[in-house]
Each structure stands twice: as structure tokens, then as C-alpha cells.
Design an enzyme around this catalytic site. Structure first.
Site: not given
Ligand code: NAP
Length: 276
Positions: A20, A48, A53, A162, A190
Site C-alpha cells: 500500500w 500483497d 493501491y 486479511q 495487515y
Molecule cells: N486488506 C486491507 O484492508 C488492508 C489495509 C491496510 C493494509 N493492507 C496491506 O497490509 C500491508 C501492510 O500494512 P500498512 O502498509 O498499512 O502498514 P505497516 O506495514 O504496519 O507499516 C508500514 C509503515 O511502516 C514503515 N516500516 C516498515 N518497516 C519498518 C521498520 N523496520 N522500521 C521502521 N519503520 C518501518 C514503512 O516505512 P517505509 O515504507 O519507509 O519502509 C511504512 O511507513 C499494506 O501495505 C497492504 O498490502 C491491507
């Protein structure tokens, strides 16, 4: 890498990669491509995405970054609820396949519930499966009542749900996770680090320091410590990907888990499912 087996028999890594907000900012494109490739090289081969997105931009980025290693991947995409009817799902799926540069999805999810009857979505998913366009189908953001309705509507083939699940979002543990567990339907967690907001928590930092890990690694290891949970953090840099990958090898002790339970209590009562 620990793996989770889907009801249809496919074995997938318990740690994958989210996308995302990827593919939306030209200045970050090269870093994002490098990050995705690094992740796959380290075994985070479940990727994913969703048609939502960046209006398809994340799928296009994945196609560009990972097209040459397609056969190593377990590609997951999601359809908008308004596209979850029989005809529109086939069109949405074709569009996702074209952007991703592939001929099949490994898992196709209903992104959240809309007005299309669940039984119609099940038939549409099964038609795509029969046509070889998708290998497995599942859902996202469906609570227990919706899941019961899905099964009653013929959705026994559902391969995953998910959900928003992390230390600050433990609501699903009360009813939904036991329900899914009882039917051997894996969870894809997620926002497992709550989009970064979790990382400044004092208890998380203390546990991490005690065991020589980072807060992100502890949060991810916690999300994955239950059987049948796949965590899908999004990381836009190689450094974050490497840090996250190491979380899959981190085993939290009973003391670590107890400290986290005290700071992030289990839900005492059923709550409506949260989503982002
Ligand atoms: N089904 C649904 O409704 C739904 C909803 C939300 C999300 N999703 C899926 O789930 C995935 C993950 O969720 P999310 O993107 O919402 O949030 P997340 O994975 O909890 O957090 C992503 C954020 O954390 C940062 N980050 C990642 N690894 C890190 C680390 N080791 N140290 C510090 N910061 C770190 C990333 O920064 P950088 O980019 O700078 O690394 C980004 O800003 C999404 O990308 C999507 O594919 C699905």
C-alpha cells in the site's frame, strides 16, 4: 522461513510484503523496487497488493520489480467490493493480471464487504478459479457474522481472511481468530506495525532492547507467533526489509509475551472488527 499452509495445500511464508502506497511517488520508485526484490531474495515471496493501491500503480510497480521472478512469488491481490459481482470481478481480475504482468493470481481477495451478495462473489471467485485465473480466493475485513454468512452462501473454499491485527488491534482475538482457527482458515495480519505508530511504545522498546531486537522486529514476531498468521508489513527501503526479515527468526519468550500482554491487553469482550 516458517510457513503457513492454506486450505488448498499451498505453502506460503509467514512473513510477506505489503505494497500500500507503493508506486505512487516517482522519487521513491527505485528504492521501492529494490526493497521488493531484496524481500523476495530473502524469502518474503508472498507479495500483497490491491487494485485500489494507487489506482493500480502498486500492481504495476510489482510487475516491473518482480516480473522476472514471477514463478517464485505468491501474488495476492484484492478487488473492490463494487467489483465483486460475477461480470465485474472477471474484468477487475484481468486488469490486475495485466498490470502485474502475469497470467494468474495465487490468491484473490474481496477487499471488504459491499452490497454485492456474498454468494455471488463466491460464484465469481470460483469461476475465476475454474478458468485458471486465480489459484485461491479469500476475503478481507470480514467479521464472524459475515464469515458465517459467507460459509452459508457456499464459501467453504475461502483460503484466508486479511485483517487489521497487531499489538494495538487485538480485538479479533476474542471471537474471530478462534472462529477462523476452528475452520483452519489462515489470517493475513495487515498493518502489523500499525503503519509505524506502534514503534515508539515504551514497553515494545523495552522488550526489544532486552532481547537485542528492534521494536519493529518484536511487533512482527508477536503478530506471527500464533500458528496460521501471515504478517505482511510494507517496507519501502532495503534496510527496513532486512530488519523485518530477521523478525521471522525471532522467537519471543513467555516473559516477553507476558510483558506485551500487560501493555497491550487481550480484549475482554467482543468488539466490532476495526479496519484501516
Ligand atoms: N486488506 C486491507 O484492508 C488492508 C489495509 C491496510 C493494509 N493492507 C496491506 O497490509 C500491508 C501492510 O500494512 P500498512 O502498509 O498499512 O502498514 P505497516 O506495514 O504496519 O507499516 C508500514 C509503515 O511502516 C514503515 N516500516 C516498515 N518497516 C519498518 C521498520 N523496520 N522500521 C521502521 N519503520 C518501518 C514503512 O516505512 P517505509 O515504507 O519507509 O519502509 C511504512 O511507513 C499494506 O501495505 C497492504 O498490502 C491491507
Amino acid at each position: 522461513m516458517r510457513t503457513v499452509i492454506l486450505p488448498g495445500g499451498d505453502q506460503v511464508p509467514a512473513l510477506g510484503q505489503g505494497t500500500w502506497r507503493m508506486g505512487e511517488r516517482p522519487a521513491q520508485r527505485d528504492d521501492e523496487i529494490r526493497a521488493l526484490r531484496e524481500g523476495v531474495g530473502l524469502g518474503m515471496t508472498l507479495v500483497d497488493t490491491a487494485e485500489m493501491y494507487g489506482d493500480g500503480a502498486a500492481e504495476t510497480l510489482i510487475g516491473e520489480a518482480l516480473g522476472t521472478v514471477r514463478d517464485q512469488l505468491f501474488l495476492v491481490s484484492k478487488a473492490y467490493p463494487q467489483n465483486a459481482g460475477r461480470e465485474r470481478l472477471a474484468v477487475a481480475c484481468e486488469n490486475s493480471l495485466r498490470r502485474l504482468g502475469t497470467d494468474r493470481l495465487d490468491l484473490y481477495l474481496l477487499h471488504w464487504r459491499g452490497s454485492v451478495p456474498l454468494g455471488e462473489t463466491v460464484l465469481a471467485m470460483e469461476a475465476l478459479q475454474a478458468a485458471g485465473k486465480i489459484r485461491n480466493w479469500g476475503v478481507s475485513n470480514l467479521d464472524v457474522d459475515d464469515m458465517e454468512e459467507l460459509i452459508a452462501a457456499g464459501g467453504n473454499g475461502c483460503a484466508a481472511n486479511q485483517l487489521l491485527y497487531n499489538l494495538t488491534r487485538r480485538g479479533p482475538e476474542h471471537s474471530l481468530l478462534p472462529w477462523l482457527d476452528g475452520r483452519h482458515i489462515p489470517v493475513m495480519a495487515y498493518s502489523p506495525i500499525e503503519q509505524g505508530r506502534l514503534l515508539s511504545n515504551a514497553t515494545l522498546r523495552r522488550v526489544a532492547e532486552t532481547i537485542g531486537a528492534t521494536p519493529a522486529q518484536v511487533a512482527l514476531a508477536w503478530a506471527m507467533h500464533r500458528d496460521d498468521v501471515i504478517a505482511i508489513p510494507k517496507a519501502g527501503t532495503v534496510a527496513h526489509v532486512r530488519e523485518n526479515r530477521a523478525a521471522a527468526d525471532l522467537v519471543l519468550s513467555q516473559d516477553d509475551l507476558a510483558a506485551l500482554d500487560a501493555a497491550f491487553p487481550r480484549p475482554g469482550a467482543r468488539r466490532p472488527l476495526e479496519m484501516l
